[in-house]
Design an enzyme around this catalytic site. Sequence first.
Site, PDB file in Angstrom:
ATOM      1  N   LYS A 104      42.120  48.514  37.800  1.00 33.00           N
ATOM      2  CA  LYS A 104      41.149  47.416  37.762  1.00 33.00           C
ATOM      3  C   LYS A 104      39.797  47.883  38.295  1.00 33.00           C
ATOM      4  O   LYS A 104      39.738  48.748  39.182  1.00 33.00           O
ATOM      5  CB  LYS A 104      41.707  46.270  38.612  1.00 33.00           C
ATOM      6  CG  LYS A 104      40.886  45.002  38.662  1.00 33.00           C
ATOM      7  CD  LYS A 104      41.638  43.970  39.499  1.00 33.00           C
ATOM      8  CE  LYS A 104      40.870  42.694  39.711  1.00 33.00           C
ATOM      9  NZ  LYS A 104      41.639  41.723  40.514  1.00 33.00           N
ATOM     10  N   SER A 178      42.284  37.476  38.524  1.00 37.03           N
ATOM     11  CA  SER A 178      41.137  38.276  38.121  1.00 37.03           C
ATOM     12  C   SER A 178      41.525  39.622  37.510  1.00 37.03           C
ATOM     13  O   SER A 178      40.669  40.355  37.027  1.00 37.03           O
ATOM     14  CB  SER A 178      40.245  38.524  39.338  1.00 37.03           C
ATOM     15  OG  SER A 178      40.942  39.217  40.366  1.00 37.03           O
ATOM     16  N   SER A 202      45.945  36.992  41.767  1.00 36.27           N
ATOM     17  CA  SER A 202      45.224  37.695  40.709  1.00 36.27           C
ATOM     18  C   SER A 202      46.025  38.782  39.997  1.00 36.27           C
ATOM     19  O   SER A 202      45.556  39.317  38.991  1.00 36.27           O
ATOM     20  CB  SER A 202      43.928  38.306  41.261  1.00 36.27           C
ATOM     21  OG  SER A 202      42.993  37.296  41.520  1.00 36.27           O
TER      22      SER A 202
END
Length: 493
Positions: A104, A178, A202
């Site tokens: 990420k 996220s 997330s």
Amino acid sequence: MSSAEPTEQTGPAVREPGRAPRPAASVPPPLHGLAESVRRLADATTTSTALVADALARIEATQPTLNAFRHLRAEQALAEAAEADRRLAAGERLPLLGVPVAVKDDTDVVGLPTHFGCDGELPPAAADSEAVRRLRAAGAIVVGKTNSCELGQWPFTEGPAFGATRNPWNTAHTPGGSSGGSAAAVAAGLVPAALGSDGAGSVRIPAAWTHLVGIKPQRGRISVHPHSDAFQGLTVNGPLARTVADAALLLDAVAGAHPEDFHRPPAVSAADAARRDPGRLRIALAWRPPLTLTGAAPDPEVRRAVTALAETLARLGHHVEEARPRYGLIGLAFVPRATVGIAEFAARHPEPALLDPRTRSALRTGTRLGGRVVRAARAREVRQHRRIGAFFDVSGFDVLLTPTTAAPPPRIGSFDRLGAWRTDTTMAAACPYAWPWNVLGWPGVNVPAGFTRTGLPVGAQLLGPSRSEERLIALAAQLEDDLRWYERRPPTR
């Protein structure tokens, strides 16, 4: 229910925000999983160069429609794959030697900026994060960095800096956030597994909305260095994969502390746990979320799917009963820690005017809540451990089962033009179940729970007390053996 060859990209790998997605190039059938890729490399039935080139081709072909990646490392990854092939041919073996993975874009990778969903120019990272260092030590090849919403605040992965990341099951919908880019990349078969981060769900939320296994480990299980205590202790790193075995393999590869880390739980073997019978467990099914001030209740289709999962657990021999954990005023501890964490990250941005107005609002709130307020919020954690720990220690439950989200994945753009308060309340109504375990620092695993009647994925959480990853992983693996959720894949994009 009792029983029982793309070019190197150094800027955003995105289309211009607001433009309609262009048709993607044809994509071959999805690639093998993480463990299978390791086996094929060891058997010399494939090469790292082939796996990495295939992953890069898939990413390039789907970027116009899925938009999962912010940055690619095409040239470096192919060079690292060639070196991995030389090492494999010489007989070297490592847990992930030669396998492509993604991380990420809140994670430092040397030579690439860490935008964390933000717009603007940022300098490249001077060093790898500890998680990436461990990935490389295990032999993995990081092909790129996946999209995240701005500073990881929301359960959608959209923003003016990169556009909208879309759900492979239905591109009109979000994959969640996220860690939405990591989830979309794994669900679509662009990479066999990816790292995300989880500060309020997330990892678990996008795993639920893309039909994946997502593990939020115990705080400290995976280092967040160069941050010593990310988002005031709320955020941890965790794997996303299509199978429990793949998620466990990635977790083992990156687990471990940096010398400067605060939290150092005893080591576990997630891979061993994924092969272990969990035994007969007492499982509590909870529908009532912690206080959210929204009156949130699960969508009927979410309730139907999670009920079916609970019935499967009972059929497998577990004792399953409905219960109501006493969360207390745990939200009073979450809000200051979350907003102060956002403020700490936002304050480092070189051009604050480029931040979303909702981020700037959180920056102002977090600045006000710093100091004594956030220290008091953190001091409550010991009492919260005792209160919720009694649910396991006194009531005798081994696992808490809840929906991962109250709603199926929203449509792209659902949060557009909402102010900070409306965004927060809409988000809390859709995702009221995940965040308490971030306050506690305890582990949780999302497992696929099925699909709505229109084909959108939903998930369920297996939650446990401190340091209970092995039990949760063993239970998830047992469910997977029975339900075989990995056999269902999204349409080719």
